[in-house]
Design a protein around this motif. Structure first.
Motif, PDB file in Angstrom:
ATOM      1  N   SER A   1      34.724  35.567  41.962  1.00 38.02           N
ATOM      2  CA  SER A   1      35.433  34.289  42.035  1.00 38.02           C
ATOM      3  C   SER A   1      34.571  33.233  42.776  1.00 38.02           C
ATOM      4  O   SER A   1      33.420  33.033  42.423  1.00 38.02           O
ATOM      5  CB  SER A   1      36.795  34.487  42.703  1.00 38.02           C
TER       6      SER A   1
ATOM      7  N   TYR B   1      43.708  42.973  35.471  1.00 44.31           N
ATOM      8  CA  TYR B   1      43.843  42.072  34.312  1.00 44.31           C
ATOM      9  C   TYR B   1      43.413  42.738  33.007  1.00 44.31           C
ATOM     10  O   TYR B   1      43.475  42.118  31.946  1.00 44.31           O
ATOM     11  CB  TYR B   1      43.019  40.789  34.525  1.00 44.31           C
ATOM     12  N   PHE B   2      42.923  43.976  33.100  1.00 43.25           N
ATOM     13  CA  PHE B   2      42.405  44.654  31.913  1.00 43.25           C
ATOM     14  C   PHE B   2      43.358  45.743  31.438  1.00 43.25           C
ATOM     15  O   PHE B   2      44.120  46.305  32.228  1.00 43.25           O
ATOM     16  CB  PHE B   2      41.047  45.300  32.226  1.00 43.25           C
TER      17      PHE B   2
ATOM     18  N   ALA C   1      32.812  40.011  39.607  1.00 42.00           N
ATOM     19  CA  ALA C   1      34.026  39.187  39.520  1.00 42.00           C
ATOM     20  C   ALA C   1      34.379  38.668  40.916  1.00 42.00           C
ATOM     21  O   ALA C   1      35.438  38.958  41.469  1.00 42.00           O
ATOM     22  CB  ALA C   1      35.177  39.950  38.885  1.00 42.00           C
TER      23      ALA C   1
ATOM     24  N   ILE D   1      40.272  40.504  29.100  1.00 42.70           N
ATOM     25  CA  ILE D   1      41.474  40.092  29.840  1.00 42.70           C
ATOM     26  C   ILE D   1      42.673  40.235  28.905  1.00 42.70           C
ATOM     27  O   ILE D   1      42.683  39.694  27.794  1.00 42.70           O
ATOM     28  CB  ILE D   1      41.363  38.631  30.354  1.00 42.70           C
TER      29      ILE D   1
ATOM     30  N   ARG E   1      36.941  44.189  43.120  1.00 40.21           N
ATOM     31  CA  ARG E   1      38.321  44.273  43.614  1.00 40.21           C
ATOM     32  C   ARG E   1      39.219  43.237  42.939  1.00 40.21           C
ATOM     33  O   ARG E   1      38.811  42.106  42.699  1.00 40.21           O
ATOM     34  CB  ARG E   1      38.337  44.067  45.127  1.00 40.21           C
TER      35      ARG E   1
ATOM     36  N   ILE F   1      33.011  35.400  35.522  1.00 44.86           N
ATOM     37  CA  ILE F   1      33.041  34.790  34.187  1.00 44.86           C
ATOM     38  C   ILE F   1      33.318  33.288  34.294  1.00 44.86           C
ATOM     39  O   ILE F   1      33.021  32.526  33.371  1.00 44.86           O
ATOM     40  CB  ILE F   1      34.124  35.478  33.312  1.00 44.86           C
TER      41      ILE F   1
ATOM     42  N   ARG G   1      39.095  39.476  52.879  1.00 40.41           N
ATOM     43  CA  ARG G   1      40.288  39.958  52.186  1.00 40.41           C
ATOM     44  C   ARG G   1      40.356  41.484  52.325  1.00 40.41           C
ATOM     45  O   ARG G   1      39.381  42.162  52.051  1.00 40.41           O
ATOM     46  CB  ARG G   1      40.188  39.580  50.704  1.00 40.41           C
TER      47      ARG G   1
ATOM     48  N   SER H   1      39.708  35.372  49.123  1.00 39.64           N
ATOM     49  CA  SER H   1      39.539  34.762  50.440  1.00 39.64           C
ATOM     50  C   SER H   1      38.480  35.550  51.207  1.00 39.64           C
ATOM     51  O   SER H   1      38.160  36.687  50.844  1.00 39.64           O
ATOM     52  CB  SER H   1      40.853  34.774  51.239  1.00 39.64           C
TER      53      SER H   1
ATOM     54  N   MET I   1      39.594  48.612  28.302  1.00 38.61           N
ATOM     55  CA  MET I   1      38.600  47.764  28.985  1.00 38.61           C
ATOM     56  C   MET I   1      38.267  48.339  30.373  1.00 38.61           C
ATOM     57  O   MET I   1      37.106  48.337  30.799  1.00 38.61           O
ATOM     58  CB  MET I   1      39.153  46.332  29.079  1.00 38.61           C
TER      59      MET I   1
ATOM     60  N   LEU J   1      32.129  40.864  32.456  1.00 37.72           N
ATOM     61  CA  LEU J   1      32.121  42.325  32.651  1.00 37.72           C
ATOM     62  C   LEU J   1      32.091  43.090  31.337  1.00 37.72           C
ATOM     63  O   LEU J   1      31.842  44.288  31.313  1.00 37.72           O
ATOM     64  CB  LEU J   1      33.337  42.753  33.485  1.00 37.72           C
TER      65      LEU J   1
HETATM   66  C1  SAM Z   1      41.649  37.646  41.549  1.00 39.29           C
HETATM   67  S1  SAM Z   1      39.936  37.259  41.443  1.00 39.29           S
HETATM   68  C2  SAM Z   1      39.247  38.491  42.520  1.00 39.29           C
HETATM   69  C3  SAM Z   1      38.110  37.967  43.362  1.00 39.29           C
HETATM   70  C4  SAM Z   1      37.528  38.957  44.387  1.00 39.29           C
HETATM   71  N1  SAM Z   1      36.949  40.103  43.738  1.00 39.29           N
HETATM   72  C5  SAM Z   1      38.584  39.385  45.378  1.00 39.29           C
HETATM   73  O1  SAM Z   1      39.081  40.509  45.305  1.00 39.29           O
HETATM   74  O2  SAM Z   1      38.939  38.583  46.257  1.00 39.29           O
HETATM   75  C6  SAM Z   1      39.555  37.861  39.813  1.00 39.29           C
HETATM   76  C7  SAM Z   1      38.275  37.291  39.240  1.00 39.29           C
HETATM   77  O3  SAM Z   1      37.918  38.059  38.087  1.00 39.29           O
HETATM   78  C8  SAM Z   1      37.239  37.201  37.191  1.00 39.29           C
HETATM   79  N2  SAM Z   1      37.213  37.831  35.858  1.00 39.29           N
HETATM   80  C9  SAM Z   1      38.244  38.103  35.031  1.00 39.29           C
HETATM   81  N3  SAM Z   1      37.792  38.678  33.899  1.00 39.29           N
HETATM   82  C10 SAM Z   1      36.445  38.777  34.008  1.00 39.29           C
HETATM   83  C11 SAM Z   1      35.416  39.285  33.162  1.00 39.29           C
HETATM   84  N4  SAM Z   1      35.681  39.793  31.960  1.00 39.29           N
HETATM   85  N5  SAM Z   1      34.156  39.233  33.593  1.00 39.29           N
HETATM   86  C12 SAM Z   1      33.857  38.717  34.810  1.00 39.29           C
HETATM   87  N6  SAM Z   1      34.774  38.214  35.646  1.00 39.29           N
HETATM   88  C13 SAM Z   1      36.068  38.241  35.258  1.00 39.29           C
HETATM   89  C14 SAM Z   1      38.050  35.914  37.269  1.00 39.29           C
HETATM   90  O4  SAM Z   1      37.330  34.791  36.828  1.00 39.29           O
HETATM   91  C15 SAM Z   1      38.408  35.854  38.761  1.00 39.29           C
HETATM   92  O5  SAM Z   1      37.526  35.027  39.463  1.00 39.29           O
END
Ligand code: SAM
Length: 288
Positions: free
Chosen positions: A119, A228-229, A117, A26, A223, A151, A85, A82, A233, A205
């Motif tokens: 959530s 965030y990467f 990921a 991240i 998605r 995570i 989505r 949600s 990454m 991840l």
């Molecule tokens: C904005 S949410 C997206 C949730 C779902 N995929 C969606 O599109 O509705 C992003 C998620 O990525 C997870 N995340 C961020 N970095 C991660 C990593 N290195 N490994 C696993 N999950 C990660 C966060 O904890 C968060 O729950």
């Protein structure tokens, strides 16, 4: 006890954001310093630490380091999600990708889907609902495996509880709400039939070995995470998805996520609004 905001110096931010990046990929750009500052201030108070130097030291050494990483990721990740989505994309999954896969897997009757990921689980549960209503009574003839990983343990605990607020189901069609949820005036509880179709596991991840252990997937949803990467990454994660996806599998990413970084490994499928990708060469193989 009221939270007294502890300010973070630029060098403390640099040290902390490097630790976070090394652990999870991240990327916190300088402009996002305020997020770390505001989300972790209260944690400093809970731990009775005076400043962020002490927090960085705690994360860098000592017996509590591992637990603190978990606690930190529970606080700094953005878990916005949600049910249903981006319904255009889900439509593509339900009406085009899923029927093709059911046909392709008719012999083994085995289907594996990874929501990476995920959530609080809204995404894998939505996929389970789509599969449930597509297969109907044929569901029992199939071995459907849906895995949701994240995570954040805190987010996964919400998924395991299977209870959601109005906000989480704001895009869910009424017919789906009536059929698959029970509303008690405050929370929506997901039906057991859907809950038992999905399993959850904590997974970073960055952890390629753990991904390997999970085997090969027919569909991977990832998605709204790649944003965030940084590029390094993103490439690492896309490479891992490439290794873990079946030759005829499909990768879905968020509609606003950049695709240039996955060129060479994946190609966008010619489906409007799909934002879905197949391994390079699949389209040519089908055409041949
Ligand atoms: C904005 S949410 C997206 C949730 C779902 N995929 C969606 O599109 O509705 C992003 C998620 O990525 C997870 N995340 C961020 N970095 C991660 C990593 N290195 N490994 C696993 N999950 C990660 C966060 O904890 C968060 O729950």
């Amino acid at each position: 006890m009221p939270t007294i905001r502890v300010s973070m110096t630029d060098s403390q931010f640099k040290a902390l954001s490097k630790i976070i990046y090394d652990r999870s990929g991240i990327h916190f750009p300088d402009a996002k310093k305020y997020i770390l500052e505001s989300r972790l201030t209260h944690r400093l108070q809970e731990l009775d630490l005076e400043d962020f130097d002490q927090y960085v030291a705690l994360l860098s050494m000592g017996p509590y380091q591992q637990d603190e990483f978990q606690e930190m990721f529970n606080r700094i990740t953005i878990n916005e999600t949600s049910f249903f989505r981006n319904d255009a994309q889900l439509d593509v999954f339900e009406k085009q990708i899923l029927p093709q896969l059911l046909e392709a897997r008719a012999k083994t009757r085995r289907l594996r889907i990874w929501s990476a990921a995920c959530s609080t689980g809204d995404e894998p549960f939505t996929l389970a609902i789509l599969i449930h209503r597509t297969l109907g009574i044929r569901l029992s003839d199939w071995n459907i495996e849906i895995l949701g990983t994240d995570i954040s343990e805190k987010a996964l605990n919400v998924a395991l509880a299977g209870q959601y607020t109005n906000y989480s189901v704001r895009s869910t069609p009424k017919m789906v709400l009536d059929r698959y949820f029970k509303f008690d005036g405050r929370l929506y509880t997901l039906n057991e039939d859907i809950r038992k179709m999905v399993s959850f596991e904590k997974h970073n991840l960055k952890d390629r070995l753990a991904a390997k252990r999970h085997g090969i997937w027919d569909v991977i949803f990832c998605r709204n995470v790649l944003i965030y990467f940084d590029d390094a990454m993103k490439n690492q994660v896309i490479g891992m998805f490439h290794d873990q996806l079946a030759p005829d599998g499909t990768l879905f990413i968020g509609h606003s996520e950049r695709i240039k970084d996955i060129a060479g490994k994946f190609e966008q499928m010619p489906i409007p609004q799909g934002f879905c990708y197949s391994k390079v060469g699949k389209m040519a193989r089908i055409a041949a």
